[in-house]
Design a protein around this motif. Sequence first.
Motif, short mmCIF file in Angstrom:
data_model
loop_
_atom_site.label_atom_id
_atom_site.label_comp_id
_atom_site.label_asym_id
_atom_site.label_seq_id
_atom_site.Cartn_x
_atom_site.Cartn_y
_atom_site.Cartn_z
N LEU A 134 2.01 -53.98 -130.77
CA LEU A 134 2.85 -55.17 -130.83
C LEU A 134 2.06 -56.37 -131.37
O LEU A 134 2.66 -57.31 -131.91
CB LEU A 134 3.40 -55.48 -129.44
CG LEU A 134 4.65 -56.35 -129.35
CD1 LEU A 134 5.83 -55.66 -130.03
CD2 LEU A 134 4.99 -56.65 -127.88
N GLU A 135 0.74 -56.34 -131.22
CA GLU A 135 -0.09 -57.43 -131.74
C GLU A 135 0.08 -57.59 -133.25
O GLU A 135 0.13 -58.72 -133.75
CB GLU A 135 -1.56 -57.16 -131.43
CG GLU A 135 -1.96 -57.38 -129.99
CD GLU A 135 -3.44 -57.22 -129.79
OE1 GLU A 135 -4.15 -56.90 -130.78
OE2 GLU A 135 -3.91 -57.41 -128.66
N LEU A 146 7.49 -62.35 -122.06
CA LEU A 146 8.41 -62.64 -123.16
C LEU A 146 9.27 -63.87 -122.87
O LEU A 146 9.51 -64.70 -123.76
CB LEU A 146 9.31 -61.44 -123.42
CG LEU A 146 8.68 -60.20 -124.04
CD1 LEU A 146 9.65 -59.02 -123.96
CD2 LEU A 146 8.30 -60.45 -125.49
N GLY A 165 3.19 -59.35 -134.06
CA GLY A 165 3.05 -60.75 -133.71
C GLY A 165 2.25 -61.53 -134.73
O GLY A 165 2.62 -62.65 -135.12
N THR A 186 4.59 -65.18 -128.86
CA THR A 186 5.18 -64.47 -127.71
C THR A 186 4.83 -62.98 -127.74
O THR A 186 4.48 -62.40 -126.70
CB THR A 186 6.71 -64.64 -127.73
OG1 THR A 186 7.03 -66.03 -127.64
CG2 THR A 186 7.34 -63.90 -126.56
N LEU A 187 4.90 -62.37 -128.91
CA LEU A 187 4.57 -60.95 -129.03
C LEU A 187 3.09 -60.70 -128.74
O LEU A 187 2.74 -59.70 -128.11
CB LEU A 187 4.92 -60.44 -130.43
CG LEU A 187 6.41 -60.46 -130.79
CD1 LEU A 187 6.61 -59.91 -132.20
CD2 LEU A 187 7.23 -59.66 -129.79
N TYR A 195 7.72 -66.93 -131.90
CA TYR A 195 8.01 -65.52 -131.63
C TYR A 195 6.74 -64.67 -131.79
O TYR A 195 6.48 -63.78 -130.98
CB TYR A 195 9.10 -65.03 -132.57
CG TYR A 195 9.52 -63.61 -132.33
CD1 TYR A 195 10.02 -63.21 -131.09
CD2 TYR A 195 9.44 -62.65 -133.34
CE1 TYR A 195 10.41 -61.89 -130.87
CE2 TYR A 195 9.83 -61.34 -133.12
CZ TYR A 195 10.31 -60.98 -131.88
OH TYR A 195 10.69 -59.67 -131.65
N SER A 218 1.92 -58.22 -125.71
CA SER A 218 1.25 -56.97 -126.06
C SER A 218 0.27 -56.51 -124.99
O SER A 218 -0.13 -55.35 -124.96
CB SER A 218 0.53 -57.12 -127.41
OG SER A 218 -0.52 -58.06 -127.32
N HIS A 270 10.78 -55.99 -138.25
CA HIS A 270 11.18 -55.21 -137.08
C HIS A 270 11.52 -53.77 -137.46
O HIS A 270 11.20 -52.84 -136.70
CB HIS A 270 12.39 -55.87 -136.41
CG HIS A 270 12.03 -56.87 -135.38
ND1 HIS A 270 12.01 -58.21 -135.62
CD2 HIS A 270 11.64 -56.73 -134.08
CE1 HIS A 270 11.64 -58.85 -134.54
NE2 HIS A 270 11.40 -57.98 -133.59
N GLU A 287 4.34 -62.15 -137.81
CA GLU A 287 5.34 -63.20 -137.58
C GLU A 287 4.70 -64.58 -137.65
O GLU A 287 5.28 -65.52 -138.22
CB GLU A 287 6.01 -63.00 -136.22
CG GLU A 287 6.75 -61.69 -136.04
CD GLU A 287 8.07 -61.64 -136.78
OE1 GLU A 287 8.46 -62.66 -137.39
OE2 GLU A 287 8.74 -60.59 -136.72
#
Length: 226
Positions: free
Chosen positions: A166-167, A120, A170, A154-155, A151, A159, A199, A173
């Motif tokens: 979390l993918e 991160l 991401g 980054t996620l 961002y 992941s 989020h 985003e």
Amino acid sequence: MTESREHLQTLTEIRGLMERSTKFLSLSGLSGVSAGLIAMGGALAAYLRLRKGWFTFFDSAHYDTFTPMSRRQLMEFLFIDASIVLTLALLAAWYFTSRKARRQGLSVWTSASRRLIGALAVPLLAAGIFCLGLVYHQLLWLVCPTMLTFYGLTLLNASRYTYRDLEYLGLCEIVLGLLSLFLTGYSLLAWTIGFGVLHVVYGTVMWLKYDRPTHGRPTNGLLTND
């Protein structure tokens, strides 16, 4: 049947031990919800302070005329607003994640959590420096698309060291960041959706999937994580 259940339980325990050593599974869904609510609060503060609609923030052609504040006042306000949002979001994430780890009988600071923080920190630091460069060159309308896109990347990178869910956040985003690159007049709205609404949705799904106490099944996501 009893023997089969014992074998299944043994395999589940082995899988859980392997995942705990490679992935940080104490990430709480409530961290995402709290971060989203805090971000929406920061966006609301910007909306009220700048006295403009959600659809006219940082228009690439007229970003110098959208607020009665001077450029210096604008930069100071946005910096303070963003700093407060970031600080509160990090504190909330630490609180809820630590609470979940304690309930699982696990430590927050492990080799997996260190890898997650590294995944991160590096791209987020690069994104922060890149955004400062945009501000320095007075390309304010590019800051929001850059933040959202970096961002999301980054996620995707992080992941690998936690839940694969979390993918999806991401990817959302990244798509939102690329769209806001062409719809620059919608920057505040895009920022609110990306760091706020998404989020909250993601955190709620994660809480329902992994954190919510249920009877007869583990609550740490070891069986449902893929």
